[in-house]
Motif scaffolding. Structure first.
Motif, mmCIF file in Angstrom:
data_model
loop_
_atom_site.group_PDB
_atom_site.id
_atom_site.type_symbol
_atom_site.label_atom_id
_atom_site.label_comp_id
_atom_site.label_asym_id
_atom_site.label_seq_id
_atom_site.Cartn_x
_atom_site.Cartn_y
_atom_site.Cartn_z
ATOM 1 N N UNK A 1 0.403 -0.826 0.022
ATOM 2 C CA UNK A 1 -0.122 -0.003 -0.402
ATOM 3 C C UNK A 1 0.718 1.656 0.446
ATOM 4 N N UNK A 2 0.147 2.772 -1.162
ATOM 5 C CA UNK A 2 1.223 4.051 -0.286
ATOM 6 C C UNK A 2 1.066 3.798 1.286
ATOM 7 N N UNK A 3 2.502 4.243 1.211
ATOM 8 C CA UNK A 3 2.641 5.510 3.130
ATOM 9 C C UNK A 3 1.340 5.930 3.033
ATOM 10 N N UNK A 4 1.213 6.887 2.673
ATOM 11 C CA UNK A 4 0.065 8.037 2.523
ATOM 12 C C UNK A 4 -1.947 7.355 3.758
ATOM 13 N N UNK A 5 -1.614 6.215 2.666
ATOM 14 C CA UNK A 5 -2.454 4.966 2.628
ATOM 15 C C UNK A 5 -2.351 4.249 4.496
ATOM 16 N N UNK A 6 -1.501 3.628 4.392
ATOM 17 C CA UNK A 6 -1.399 2.950 5.739
ATOM 18 C C UNK A 6 -1.105 4.234 6.782
ATOM 19 N N UNK A 7 -0.762 4.626 6.621
ATOM 20 C CA UNK A 7 -0.627 5.969 7.674
ATOM 21 C C UNK A 7 -1.728 6.431 8.156
ATOM 22 N N UNK A 8 -2.777 6.967 7.396
ATOM 23 C CA UNK A 8 -4.713 6.618 7.708
ATOM 24 C C UNK A 8 -5.173 5.532 8.168
ATOM 25 N N UNK A 9 -4.879 4.100 7.620
ATOM 26 C CA UNK A 9 -5.209 2.809 8.348
ATOM 27 C C UNK A 9 -4.959 3.086 10.033
ATOM 28 N N UNK A 10 -3.882 3.708 9.359
ATOM 29 C CA UNK A 10 -3.313 2.863 11.366
ATOM 30 C C UNK A 10 -3.705 4.542 12.191
ATOM 31 N N UNK A 11 -4.175 5.592 11.446
ATOM 32 C CA UNK A 11 -4.794 6.563 12.585
ATOM 33 C C UNK A 11 -6.864 6.297 12.789
ATOM 34 N N UNK A 12 -7.561 5.886 11.753
ATOM 35 C CA UNK A 12 -8.251 4.583 12.148
ATOM 36 C C UNK A 12 -7.996 4.117 13.395
ATOM 37 N N UNK A 13 -7.401 3.000 12.875
ATOM 38 C CA UNK A 13 -7.346 2.570 14.103
ATOM 39 C C UNK A 13 -6.532 2.551 15.135
ATOM 40 N N UNK A 14 -6.338 3.259 15.475
ATOM 41 C CA UNK A 14 -5.974 3.813 16.567
ATOM 42 C C UNK A 14 -7.166 4.530 17.489
ATOM 43 N N UNK A 15 -7.655 5.451 16.662
ATOM 44 C CA UNK A 15 -8.775 5.901 17.442
ATOM 45 C C UNK A 15 -9.716 5.018 17.439
ATOM 46 N N UNK A 16 -9.739 4.342 17.111
ATOM 47 C CA UNK A 16 -11.135 3.214 17.437
ATOM 48 C C UNK A 16 -11.103 1.898 17.983
ATOM 49 N N UNK A 17 -9.585 1.935 18.492
ATOM 50 C CA UNK A 17 -9.005 0.598 18.870
ATOM 51 C C UNK A 17 -7.672 0.945 19.866
ATOM 52 N N UNK A 18 -7.605 2.151 20.539
ATOM 53 C CA UNK A 18 -6.103 2.247 20.842
ATOM 54 C C UNK A 18 -5.388 0.877 21.793
ATOM 55 N N UNK A 19 -5.953 0.464 21.900
ATOM 56 C CA UNK A 19 -5.115 -0.624 23.010
ATOM 57 C C UNK A 19 -5.248 -2.118 21.731
ATOM 58 N N UNK A 20 -5.484 -1.851 20.419
ATOM 59 C CA UNK A 20 -5.232 -2.933 19.827
ATOM 60 C C UNK A 20 -5.638 -4.034 20.006
ATOM 61 N N UNK A 21 -6.793 -4.022 21.026
ATOM 62 C CA UNK A 21 -7.420 -5.976 21.136
ATOM 63 C C UNK A 21 -7.925 -5.896 19.957
ATOM 64 N N UNK A 22 -8.667 -5.576 18.859
ATOM 65 C CA UNK A 22 -9.051 -5.458 17.482
ATOM 66 C C UNK A 22 -7.858 -6.400 16.185
#
Ligand code: FAD
Length: 363
Positions: free
Chosen positions: A332-353
Motif C-alpha cells: 500500500x502507498x505510505x499515506x494510505x498505511x498512515x491513514x489506516x493506522x490513525x483510524x485504527x488508533x482512534x477506534x481501537x487504542x489498545x489494539x484489542x482487534x
C-alpha cells in the motif's frame, strides 16, 4: 418486521451486548487480541491470525424493515440468505451482490469483508449502501454511526469504514442498509469471444449505461446483464447483440462471478486485481483469467512469481490482492498505511482487534 419506525432500543441493556463489551474490556486490559467472528465461514483464512474468537454469530435477526423507506436494519449475525429472502418477499433487494454461497455466511461477515459483486460499477458498492452501524469499539464502548434514513447516504460516514474492515475496527452489532426494488426484468446477452476481443468491446457497451448492471468475461463469453423495465431492457439488450441466455444459465454465471470465478490449480497463485479498464492482458505463464466490472476487476490464476504480477500491476497503476494459496495484499502507498493506522488508533487504542488481517481490501 414492522411497517413503521420503531421506538429507539437501548442496546446497552441487552445482555449479549453487555457480555461482549465486558469481554472486550477484559481482553484490552489483559493485552489479549480478539477476532470478531460471525459464523466463521472464512475460518481457514482467519486461522492464520493469532487471537481469541469473539463470537457474534448468535446475535441475529432482522430488527426493522421499512419497505416504503427502502431501508433495513439487521443484527450482524443474521445469515445473508435469510436477509435476502425476507427482502425478496417484499420485492426488494440489496443494491450490492455479496457472495451467498455458504448458507451460514452472515451480514456482519459480508460487511467486514466488503465484497460488492458484479453490479458494483452499475448499482452500488457495499460501502455506499451502508447507512449506519452500531458496534462495540476497542474499549468496549457502544458506538452508533450513521442512521437509518436515506439522507445519510449523501455524506461520508464512519459506518462506511466498516466495509472491508476485516473485524479490525470493532465488533459490529447492528447494520442499517439502503435497499432497492427488484427489477421488473433481468436479461443477459452472451457473445463467444476471446479476452482481448471482449476487452475491446466492453467500453462501447459500458458507454450506454441505461439498464446495464453487469459486464464480464467468463469461460470464453462476453456477458452483458440488463435489469429494469421491460422496454428499456429489450432495447439495451438488442443494442448489445449476442444471444440471450436462459435465465438459469445466466444466474449461474453471475453467481460464479459473485462467489469468485477461478480456483487455483496446483502451483498457481490466485489474484484479485483492480485495473484501469483499458489495461492490456498480461502475458504471464499459464495465466487463466476472468473479468468483471467492464474490465476493472480481473481474476488471475498463474504460476508467475508474485513479483512479476506486482510489477505488471504497478506499470498500469492498478492494485491487487493475492487470495490463494494465502492472502497477501500488494504493497500500500505510505499515506494510505498512515491513514489506516490513525483510524485504527482512534477506534481501537489498545489494539484489542489488531489481529493482523489486512483491512482496506473492500471493493
Ligand atoms: C474460502 C472462502 C473465501 C471467501 N472469500 C470471500 C471474500 O473475499 N469476500 C467476501 O465478501 N466473502 C467471501 N467469502 C464468503 C464469506 O463467507 C461471506 O462474505 C460471509 O458473509 C462471511 O460471514 P461469516 O459470518 O462466516 O464471517 P466470518 O468467517 O466469521 O468472518 C469473516 C470476517 O468478518 C469479520 N467479522 C465477522 N462478523 C463480524 C462482526 N459482527 N463485526 C466485525 N467483524 C466481523 C471477521 O473478523 C473476519 O475478518 C468467502 C468464503 C469462503 C468459504
Amino acid at each position: 418486521m414492522s411497517a413503521g419506525p420503531a421506538p429507539r432500543r437501548d442496546l446497552s441493556l441487552d445482555p449479549f451486548v453487555q457480555d461482549a463489551a465486558e469481554r472486550i474490556r477484559q481482553a484490552a486490559a489483559a493485552g489479549v487480541v480478539l477476532i470478531p467472528r460471525g459464523n466463521s465461514t472464512r475460518d481457514a483464512a482467519l486461522r492464520a491470525h493469532a487471537g481469541e474468537a469473539l463470537a457474534l454469530g448468535a446475535y441475529a435477526g432482522i430488527v426493522q424493515h421499512t419497505p416504503t423507506e427502502l431501508v433495513v436494519t439487521a443484527r450482524a449475525g443474521t445469515p445473508l440468505r435469510t436477509l435476502v429472502a425476507a427482502l425478496a418477499a417484499e420485492g426488494q433487494r440489496l443494491p450490492f451482490e455479496p457472495p451467498l454461497g455458504d448458507p451460514r455466511a452472515t451480514l456482519g461477515g459480508a460487511v467486514a469483508l466488503g465484497t460488492s459483486g458484479p453490479a458494483r460499477p452499475y448499482r452500488a458498492a457495499l460501502r455506499d449502501a451502508l447507512l449506519g452501524v452500531t458496534l462495540l469499539d476497542g474499549t468496549g464502548t457502544l458506538c452508533r454511526f450513521g442512521g437509518e434514513v436515506m439522507k445519510n447516504v449523501a455524506g461520508f460516514d464512519v459506518s462506511r469504514l466498516m466495509a472491508g474492515s476485516y473485524g479490525q475496527l470493532g465488533a459490529m452489532l447492528e447494520i442499517s442498509l439502503r435497499l432497492e426494488p427488484c427489477p421488473e426484468v433481468t436479461q443477459t446477452q452472451a457473445l463467444a469471444c476471446d479476452l482481448d476481443d471482449a476487452l475491446a468491446r466492453m467500453p462501447a457497451l459500458a458507454a450506454r449505461p441505461g439498464a446495464l448492471t453487469g459486464l464480464a468475461w467468463l469461460d470464453g463469453q462476453l456477458l452483458a446483464r440488463f435489469e429494469g423495465g421491460a422496454v428499456e431492457v429489450a432495447l439495451d439488450a438488442a443494442a448489445a447483440g449476442g444471444e440471450t441466455l436462459p435465465p438459469p444459465v445466466a444466474d449461474n454465471l453471475w453467481s460464479t462471478l459473485r462467489e469468485g470465478p477461478l480456483a487455483p490449480l496446483a502451483g498457481e497463485h490466485l489474484w484479485r486485481l483492480a485495473l484501469p479498464v483499458d489495461a492490456p492482458v498480461w502475458a504471464l505463464p499459464s495465466a487463466r483469467w476472468a473479468v468483471d466490472w467492464g474490465g476493472g476487476r480481473r481474476w488471475l490464476s498463474t504460476t508467475a512469481p508474485d513479483a512479476a504480477v506486482e510489477q505488471a500491476l504497478s506499470a498500469v497503476g492498478g492494485h491487487g490482492l493475492r487470495v490463494a494459496p494465502s492472502v497477501r495484499r500488494s504493497p500500500q502507498p505510505g499515506a494510505l498505511r498512515a491513514l489506516e493506522a490513525r483510524v485504527a488508533g482512534a477506534m481501537d487504542p489498545s489494539g484489542v482487534f489488531a489481529h493482523g488481517a489486512a483491512p482496506g481490501e473492500a471493493d
